[in-house]
Structure formats: structure tokens, C-alpha cells
Design a protein around this motif. Structure first.
Motif, PDB file in Angstrom:
ATOM      1  N   ASN A 163      -9.798   3.288  12.476  1.00  0.00           N
ATOM      2  CA  ASN A 163      -8.742   4.206  12.917  1.00  0.00           C
ATOM      3  C   ASN A 163      -7.478   3.447  13.341  1.00  0.00           C
ATOM      4  N   HIS A 164      -7.230   2.293  12.705  1.00  0.00           N
ATOM      5  CA  HIS A 164      -6.022   1.531  13.004  1.00  0.00           C
ATOM      6  C   HIS A 164      -4.820   2.137  12.292  1.00  0.00           C
ATOM      7  N   ARG A 165      -3.678   2.058  12.989  1.00  0.00           N
ATOM      8  CA  ARG A 165      -2.473   2.696  12.458  1.00  0.00           C
ATOM      9  C   ARG A 165      -1.856   1.917  11.294  1.00  0.00           C
ATOM     10  N   TYR A 166      -1.903   0.563  11.393  1.00  0.00           N
ATOM     11  CA  TYR A 166      -1.205  -0.269  10.417  1.00  0.00           C
ATOM     12  C   TYR A 166      -2.160  -0.781   9.346  1.00  0.00           C
ATOM     13  N   MET A 167      -1.703  -0.700   8.109  1.00  0.00           N
ATOM     14  CA  MET A 167      -2.457  -1.252   6.980  1.00  0.00           C
ATOM     15  C   MET A 167      -1.513  -2.009   6.072  1.00  0.00           C
ATOM     16  N   TYR A 168      -2.038  -3.066   5.437  1.00  0.00           N
ATOM     17  CA  TYR A 168      -1.207  -3.982   4.663  1.00  0.00           C
ATOM     18  C   TYR A 168      -1.900  -4.314   3.349  1.00  0.00           C
ATOM     19  N   TRP A 169      -1.083  -4.572   2.335  1.00  0.00           N
ATOM     20  CA  TRP A 169      -1.579  -5.154   1.088  1.00  0.00           C
ATOM     21  C   TRP A 169      -0.888  -6.496   0.875  1.00  0.00           C
ATOM     22  N   TYR A 170      -1.713  -7.536   0.643  1.00  0.00           N
ATOM     23  CA  TYR A 170      -1.232  -8.867   0.314  1.00  0.00           C
ATOM     24  C   TYR A 170      -1.802  -9.273  -1.034  1.00  0.00           C
ATOM     25  N   ARG A 171      -1.105 -10.192  -1.680  1.00  0.00           N
ATOM     26  CA  ARG A 171      -1.686 -10.871  -2.824  1.00  0.00           C
ATOM     27  C   ARG A 171      -1.769 -12.365  -2.507  1.00  0.00           C
ATOM     28  N   GLN A 172      -2.811 -12.990  -3.022  1.00  0.00           N
ATOM     29  CA  GLN A 172      -3.022 -14.415  -2.778  1.00  0.00           C
ATOM     30  C   GLN A 172      -3.085 -15.138  -4.111  1.00  0.00           C
ATOM     31  N   ASP A 173      -2.204 -16.114  -4.254  1.00  0.00           N
ATOM     32  CA  ASP A 173      -2.126 -16.902  -5.475  1.00  0.00           C
ATOM     33  C   ASP A 173      -2.092 -18.381  -5.104  1.00  0.00           C
TER      34      ASP A 173
ATOM     35  N   LYS B  71       1.584   8.545   5.360  1.00  0.00           N
ATOM     36  CA  LYS B  71       2.788   8.801   4.552  1.00  0.00           C
ATOM     37  C   LYS B  71       3.977   7.902   4.922  1.00  0.00           C
ATOM     38  N   ASP B  72       3.792   6.940   5.820  1.00  0.00           N
ATOM     39  CA  ASP B  72       4.864   6.024   6.214  1.00  0.00           C
ATOM     40  C   ASP B  72       4.571   4.633   5.673  1.00  0.00           C
ATOM     41  N   THR B  73       5.412   4.193   4.727  1.00  0.00           N
ATOM     42  CA  THR B  73       5.189   2.888   4.120  1.00  0.00           C
ATOM     43  C   THR B  73       6.507   2.132   4.012  1.00  0.00           C
ATOM     44  N   ASP B  74       6.386   0.828   3.806  1.00  0.00           N
ATOM     45  CA  ASP B  74       7.576  -0.004   3.646  1.00  0.00           C
ATOM     46  C   ASP B  74       7.249  -1.159   2.716  1.00  0.00           C
ATOM     47  N   LYS B  75       8.322  -1.713   2.113  1.00  0.00           N
ATOM     48  CA  LYS B  75       8.140  -2.780   1.141  1.00  0.00           C
ATOM     49  C   LYS B  75       7.972  -4.123   1.827  1.00  0.00           C
ATOM     50  N   GLY B  76       7.242  -5.007   1.142  1.00  0.00           N
ATOM     51  CA  GLY B  76       7.121  -6.380   1.581  1.00  0.00           C
ATOM     52  C   GLY B  76       7.889  -7.308   0.676  1.00  0.00           C
ATOM     53  N   GLU B  77       7.510  -8.568   0.722  1.00  0.00           N
ATOM     54  CA  GLU B  77       8.223  -9.622   0.010  1.00  0.00           C
ATOM     55  C   GLU B  77       8.139  -9.483  -1.515  1.00  0.00           C
ATOM     56  N   VAL B  78       6.992  -9.010  -2.032  1.00  0.00           N
ATOM     57  CA  VAL B  78       6.766  -8.988  -3.480  1.00  0.00           C
ATOM     58  C   VAL B  78       6.367  -7.591  -3.937  1.00  0.00           C
ATOM     59  N   SER B  79       7.192  -6.593  -3.659  1.00  0.00           N
ATOM     60  CA  SER B  79       6.843  -5.200  -3.908  1.00  0.00           C
ATOM     61  C   SER B  79       7.125  -4.727  -5.335  1.00  0.00           C
ATOM     62  N   ASP B  80       7.939  -5.441  -6.095  1.00  0.00           N
ATOM     63  CA  ASP B  80       8.293  -4.991  -7.448  1.00  0.00           C
ATOM     64  C   ASP B  80       7.052  -4.847  -8.313  1.00  0.00           C
ATOM     65  N   GLY B  81       6.933  -3.685  -8.976  1.00  0.00           N
ATOM     66  CA  GLY B  81       5.804  -3.434  -9.860  1.00  0.00           C
ATOM     67  C   GLY B  81       4.608  -2.799  -9.178  1.00  0.00           C
ATOM     68  N   TYR B  82       4.730  -2.572  -7.873  1.00  0.00           N
ATOM     69  CA  TYR B  82       3.639  -1.987  -7.083  1.00  0.00           C
ATOM     70  C   TYR B  82       4.134  -0.743  -6.335  1.00  0.00           C
ATOM     71  N   SER B  83       3.230   0.211  -6.177  1.00  0.00           N
ATOM     72  CA  SER B  83       3.490   1.347  -5.303  1.00  0.00           C
ATOM     73  C   SER B  83       2.264   1.580  -4.439  1.00  0.00           C
ATOM     74  N   VAL B  84       2.452   2.264  -3.332  1.00  0.00           N
ATOM     75  CA  VAL B  84       1.355   2.522  -2.408  1.00  0.00           C
ATOM     76  C   VAL B  84       1.391   3.976  -1.965  1.00  0.00           C
ATOM     77  N   SER B  85       0.249   4.410  -1.473  1.00  0.00           N
ATOM     78  CA  SER B  85       0.176   5.746  -0.887  1.00  0.00           C
ATOM     79  C   SER B  85      -0.842   5.752   0.229  1.00  0.00           C
ATOM     80  N   ARG B  86      -0.552   6.560   1.227  1.00  0.00           N
ATOM     81  CA  ARG B  86      -1.482   6.697   2.358  1.00  0.00           C
ATOM     82  C   ARG B  86      -1.457   8.151   2.806  1.00  0.00           C
ATOM     83  N   SER B  87      -2.439   8.900   2.340  1.00  0.00           N
ATOM     84  CA  SER B  87      -2.531  10.319   2.665  1.00  0.00           C
ATOM     85  C   SER B  87      -3.470  10.569   3.843  1.00  0.00           C
TER      86      SER B  87
END
Lengths: 110, 114
Positions: free
Chosen positions: B28-38, B53-69
Motif C-alpha cells: 500500500n505504498h504511494r510511490y512506485m518507480y520503473w527503472y532499467r538496468q544496463d 493516475k499521477d505519474t511523471d517522466k524520468g531520465e529515459v522515458s522516451d518510448g515508454y508509457s505507464v499507467s496506474r489505475s
């Protein structure tokens, strides 16, 4: 671009020795500096963290040293063991989210 | 361990296909993140969410979308996968935006795009 620079990329240490990993940051607004440990096939796990109001924090064999004026912090692993072999990431933040260094692969050999 | 489940754990797909990765949390945490590791790049933030429904872009967001319903689910979508998106993707959660709140990570999704 906020950055955290981590060195070395890889490190080989004898069992019982001291492992030292260094990080440098640019943004003086950072107020939280965690270290993460990652084993193969697993996600990073928080190891130890420090705030800039202290110069050192120790938890067991792991110590963070923090130099605010130099904008540097380091992880020291005392009495390194083969089980410490992993990839270590430093990070920094003010608020959220974290900015990570590129990682150091540590190998502790017997 | 924090209750974070990523699915699938492994996926191989072809260039141009859509891909959706799922992160499910039971904390039940409010914040969630997506990272990529290379290799050579460490962990880089793709997108994050600070509420339903509240999201924001990170450093490498091009080509990706997110959703949180829902609080517990955070989806990462590659609309048209490219080989440069071959990576290991990690989801993380945190209780608040206070910088001393630890982020807990899932065990990752290894995505290969051929």
C-alpha cells in the motif's frame, strides 16, 4: 543533469581485506545517500544510508564515510567475505526519486 | 522482503510488438518507480508514480508509457519495442517522497527484443 559518479567499476579483494567503493556527486541539494547491494538475478537491496549531517555511519562490517565539502562519500566493507561478492550501487536523492551511480562489481576471493 | 511482484520475469519478443510489464505491490505504498538496468549505466529511472493516475517522466522515458489505475499496480508499456529496449527492468516502491524513505525493489523482468 544530476549525476553520481562511482568508482571503481570492478574490484577484487582478498577474503578478510577491506573493500572501498567511492562516489562523488554534484548537486549540493542532495540530502540522502544510500548504498544498495545486488546479487545476480535479484533486485537491489538497501544496505546502509547516511544523511549529510553526519560524517560516518557504521552498521556491522559496513561503514559509510561522508565528506560534504568534497561532495564525496564512500562505502567500506571490513573483513570482506566471499558472500559479499555482489554489485554495489551508490545513490543520492533530495525528495524522490533516487539518482544511482553506475555500480561496482565486487569479487571477494579466498 | 517488501511485497513486490514483477511479471513476467522473462520475456522474449520481436521488434515492433507492444509489451506490457506489470508491477504489483502488497505494501500500500504511494510511490512506485520503473527503472532499467544496463551494463555500464547502472539503474536509470524511466517513469514514476506518486499516486493513482499521477505519474511523471524520468531520465529515459522516451518510448515508454505507464499507467496506474490502482494503488497496487503500476504498468510499464513499450508501445513498439525496439532492440535498444532490451534490458532488465526493475520496479521499486516507497512509502513517501521523503528522501530518507527507502526504496524497495522487485526482482526484475529480463526483456529481450529480437
Amino acid at each position: 543533469q544530476q549525476q553520481v559518479k562511482q568508482s571503481p567499476q570492478s574490484l577484487i579483494v582478498q577474503k578478510g581485506g577491506i573493500s572501498i567503493i567511492n562516489c562523488a556527486y554534484e548537486n549540493t541539494a542532495f540530502d540522502y545517500f544510500p548504498w544498495y547491494q545486488q546479487f545476480p538475478g535479484k533486485g537491489p537491496a538497501l544496505l546502509i544510508a547516511i544523511r549529510p549531517d553526519v560524517s560516518e555511519k557504521k552498521e556491522g562490517r559496513f561503514t559509510i564515510s561522508f565528506n560534504k565539502s568534497a561532495k564525496q562519500f564512500s562505502l567500506h566493507i571490513m573483513d570482506s567475505q566471499p558472500g559479499d561478492s555482489a554489485t554495489y550501487f551508490c545513490a543520492a536523492a533530495w525528495g524522490t526519486p533516487l539518482v544511482f551511480g553506475k555500480g561496482t562489481r565486487l569479487s571477494v576471493i579466498a | 522482503d517488501a511485497g513486490i511482484t514483477q511479471s513476467p520475469r522473462h520475456k522474449v519478443t520481436e521488434t515492433g510488438t507492444p509489451v506490457t510489464l506489470r508491477c504489483h505491490q502488497t505494501e500500500n505504498h504511494r510511490y512506485m518507480y520503473w527503472y532499467r538496468q544496463d551494463p555500464g549505466h547502472g539503474l536509470r529511472l524511466i517513469h514514476y508514480s506518486y499516486g493513482v493516475k499521477d505519474t511523471d517522466k524520468g531520465e529515459v522515458s522516451d518510448g515508454y508509457s505507464v499507467s496506474r489505475s490502482k494503488t497496487e499496480d503500476f504498468l510499464l508499456t513499450l508501445e513498439s519495442a525496439t532492440s535498444s529496449q532490451t534490458s532488465v527492468y526493475f520496479c521499486a516502491i516507497s512509502e513517501s517522497d521523503r528522501s530518507n524513505q527507502p526504496q524497495h525493489f522487485g526482482d526484475g523482468t529480463r526483456l529481450s527484443i529480437l
